[in-house]
Design a protein around this motif. Structure first.
Motif, mmCIF file in Angstrom:
data_model
loop_
_atom_site.group_PDB
_atom_site.id
_atom_site.type_symbol
_atom_site.label_atom_id
_atom_site.label_comp_id
_atom_site.label_asym_id
_atom_site.label_seq_id
_atom_site.Cartn_x
_atom_site.Cartn_y
_atom_site.Cartn_z
ATOM 1 N N THR A 58 67.179 102.258 46.528
ATOM 2 C CA THR A 58 68.578 102.465 46.906
ATOM 3 C C THR A 58 68.986 103.850 46.433
ATOM 4 O O THR A 58 68.839 104.180 45.253
ATOM 5 C CB THR A 58 69.487 101.398 46.261
ATOM 6 O OG1 THR A 58 69.253 101.350 44.863
ATOM 7 C CG2 THR A 58 69.239 100.019 46.848
ATOM 8 N N GLU A 59 69.502 104.643 47.358
ATOM 9 C CA GLU A 59 69.784 106.047 47.040
ATOM 10 C C GLU A 59 71.007 106.507 47.811
ATOM 11 O O GLU A 59 71.164 106.199 48.983
ATOM 12 C CB GLU A 59 68.559 106.857 47.483
ATOM 13 C CG GLU A 59 68.578 108.311 47.149
ATOM 14 C CD GLU A 59 67.276 108.957 47.606
ATOM 15 O OE1 GLU A 59 66.353 109.056 46.793
ATOM 16 O OE2 GLU A 59 67.185 109.335 48.789
ATOM 17 N N ALA A 60 71.884 107.235 47.124
ATOM 18 C CA ALA A 60 73.041 107.812 47.811
ATOM 19 C C ALA A 60 72.998 109.320 47.631
ATOM 20 O O ALA A 60 72.816 109.818 46.520
ATOM 21 C CB ALA A 60 74.341 107.247 47.235
ATOM 22 N N VAL A 61 73.131 110.050 48.745
ATOM 23 C CA VAL A 61 73.122 111.519 48.683
ATOM 24 C C VAL A 61 74.434 112.051 49.252
ATOM 25 O O VAL A 61 75.077 111.395 50.081
ATOM 26 C CB VAL A 61 71.929 112.134 49.460
ATOM 27 C CG1 VAL A 61 70.609 111.677 48.884
ATOM 28 C CG2 VAL A 61 72.011 111.823 50.941
ATOM 29 N N ASN A 62 74.824 113.237 48.817
ATOM 30 C CA ASN A 62 76.053 113.831 49.351
ATOM 31 C C ASN A 62 75.749 114.759 50.524
ATOM 32 O O ASN A 62 74.599 114.869 50.966
ATOM 33 C CB ASN A 62 76.867 114.510 48.233
ATOM 34 C CG ASN A 62 76.159 115.725 47.652
ATOM 35 O OD1 ASN A 62 75.205 116.248 48.233
ATOM 36 N ND2 ASN A 62 76.628 116.167 46.495
ATOM 37 N N GLN A 63 76.779 115.439 51.020
ATOM 38 C CA GLN A 63 76.633 116.282 52.209
ATOM 39 C C GLN A 63 75.707 117.475 51.967
ATOM 40 O O GLN A 63 75.220 118.083 52.921
ATOM 41 C CB GLN A 63 78.006 116.760 52.712
ATOM 42 C CG GLN A 63 78.782 117.643 51.747
ATOM 43 C CD GLN A 63 79.482 116.859 50.637
ATOM 44 O OE1 GLN A 63 79.402 115.632 50.576
ATOM 45 N NE2 GLN A 63 80.149 117.563 49.744
ATOM 46 N N ASP A 64 75.432 117.803 50.706
ATOM 47 C CA ASP A 64 74.515 118.901 50.399
ATOM 48 C C ASP A 64 73.086 118.401 50.193
ATOM 49 O O ASP A 64 72.205 119.172 49.819
ATOM 50 C CB ASP A 64 74.970 119.633 49.124
ATOM 51 C CG ASP A 64 76.376 120.199 49.281
ATOM 52 O OD1 ASP A 64 76.691 120.697 50.383
ATOM 53 O OD2 ASP A 64 77.162 120.118 48.317
ATOM 54 N N GLY A 65 72.893 117.106 50.404
ATOM 55 C CA GLY A 65 71.563 116.531 50.229
ATOM 56 C C GLY A 65 71.230 116.229 48.781
ATOM 57 O O GLY A 65 70.093 115.876 48.459
ATOM 58 N N LYS A 66 72.213 116.372 47.897
ATOM 59 C CA LYS A 66 71.953 116.108 46.475
ATOM 60 C C LYS A 66 72.097 114.614 46.179
ATOM 61 O O LYS A 66 73.041 113.967 46.664
ATOM 62 C CB LYS A 66 72.932 116.895 45.610
ATOM 63 C CG LYS A 66 72.658 118.382 45.665
ATOM 64 C CD LYS A 66 73.433 119.111 44.594
ATOM 65 C CE LYS A 66 73.031 120.578 44.588
ATOM 66 N NZ LYS A 66 74.162 121.463 44.368
ATOM 67 N N ILE A 67 71.183 114.108 45.352
ATOM 68 C CA ILE A 67 71.224 112.682 45.001
ATOM 69 C C ILE A 67 72.372 112.436 44.025
ATOM 70 O O ILE A 67 72.441 113.065 42.974
ATOM 71 C CB ILE A 67 69.895 112.248 44.371
ATOM 72 C CG1 ILE A 67 68.782 112.328 45.419
ATOM 73 C CG2 ILE A 67 69.992 110.826 43.819
ATOM 74 C CD1 ILE A 67 67.413 111.994 44.897
ATOM 75 N N VAL A 68 73.284 111.561 44.395
ATOM 76 C CA VAL A 68 74.370 111.213 43.476
ATOM 77 C C VAL A 68 74.025 109.962 42.663
ATOM 78 O O VAL A 68 74.365 109.867 41.493
ATOM 79 C CB VAL A 68 75.735 111.059 44.196
ATOM 80 C CG1 VAL A 68 76.193 112.398 44.740
ATOM 81 C CG2 VAL A 68 75.699 110.042 45.297
ATOM 82 N N ILE A 69 73.335 109.030 43.306
ATOM 83 C CA ILE A 69 72.955 107.785 42.627
ATOM 84 C C ILE A 69 71.580 107.393 43.142
ATOM 85 O O ILE A 69 71.318 107.506 44.347
ATOM 86 C CB ILE A 69 73.928 106.641 42.987
ATOM 87 C CG1 ILE A 69 75.319 106.926 42.446
ATOM 88 C CG2 ILE A 69 73.441 105.304 42.470
ATOM 89 C CD1 ILE A 69 76.374 106.109 43.118
#
Lengths: 139, 139
Positions: B118-129
């Protein structure tokens, strides 16, 4: 924040905090809209009545969100770093649960605290069981 | 539209995702549901004086999108959430577009249990969680 401050906050190993919370069907419906998870086990009481749960159950992440909020009431400013959790049984609409926290250990050098986190249901069963690592650094 | 993928059709490597721009409304609704009115989330003047410079979303709000993918897309209906491990890497700001993605890592066929990345990334492609979930799909 200085390293001694974890203890200055009055926390010590073995400390226990408990916060009560009652879940409503409205909470499940609101959370479904927010998360996009409108699985009928959470939002359709007629459907849920035919499942082994016999009633709608809370989203696991709703349980955890309420737990986080209760944690912050007791340790203001805590920053969440890591969590491990399991959901042994389903928590149903209308239940009043106890969010329970127990301080397991300190890492004073890094200003971090590990806690046991649990949601105890009305019948005494665990709805959530796990551990969390929080930072006490000021932002 | 809720998917309902039978356990027998799950394959290692299967993925699903949802993307959503986190709005101010989401943050305030989330605060209301879980009771977490930390000023870092709901007070712009306070947040502006922190290193974050602006309000950040509750970490669990982004996690909720991950559980939303599990419960509605992969595998969807009747998914039972057993465990979730999480690490929070960077904050989510109001206005960030978060893509929550899950992937089948391992199938325990005899138990109808799957381990999901399970992975969440932001609009810059950076992993947030990131983290892993354990789920059960009985049929």
């Amino acid at each position: 924040m200085k390293r001694e401050d974890a203890k200055n906050k009055g926390l010590k190993t073995g400390d226990v905090f408990i916060e009560k919370h009652t879940f409503s069907q409205q909470d499940f419906d609101d959370f479904a809209r927010l998360s996009g998870d409108d699985n009928p086990i959470h939002v359709d009481p007629d459907y849920a009545a035919k499942t082994p749960f016999r009633s709608t159950v809370a989203h696991g992440m709703l349980l955890y969100s309420v737990l986080c909020s209760a944690l912050l009431k007791n340790i203001p400013g805590a920053i969440q770093l890591e969590h491990q959790m399991m959901f042994p049984t389903g928590t149903t609409a209308g239940e009043t649960v106890s969010c329970r926290f127990e301080v397991l250990e300190f890492d004073n050098a890094a200003n971090k605290v590990r806690l046991k986190i649990q949601i105890l249901r009305q019948n005494g069963e665990l709805g959530l069981d796990g551990e969390t690592l929080i930072s006490l650094e000021d932002v | 539209m809720i998917a309902d993928i039978p356990f027998s059709e799950l394959k290692v490597g299967d993925t699903a995702e949802i993307s959503k721009t986190v709005s101010e409304t989401d943050v305030y609704n989330f605060a209301g549901i879980c009771g977490d009115f930390n000023p870092l989330h709901v007070n712009h003047e306070y947040a502006a004086k922190t290193p974050f410079k602006r309000r950040i979303a509750h970490g669990m709000l982004a996690v909720s999108l991950l559980s939303g993918v599990l419960g509605t897309a992969l595998p969807g209906k009747n998914t039972i959430y057993l465990e979730q491990n999480l690490k929070f890497h960077i904050p989510v700001f109001i206005g960030d577009t978060i893509t929550a993605r899950v992937e089948v890592l391992e199938l325990m066929v005899e138990k109808n249990i799957a381990i999901m990345k399970t992975e969440a990334v932001n609009q810059d492609g950076k992993i947030v969680i990131d983290g892993q979930a354990k789920i059960m799909k009985k049929t």
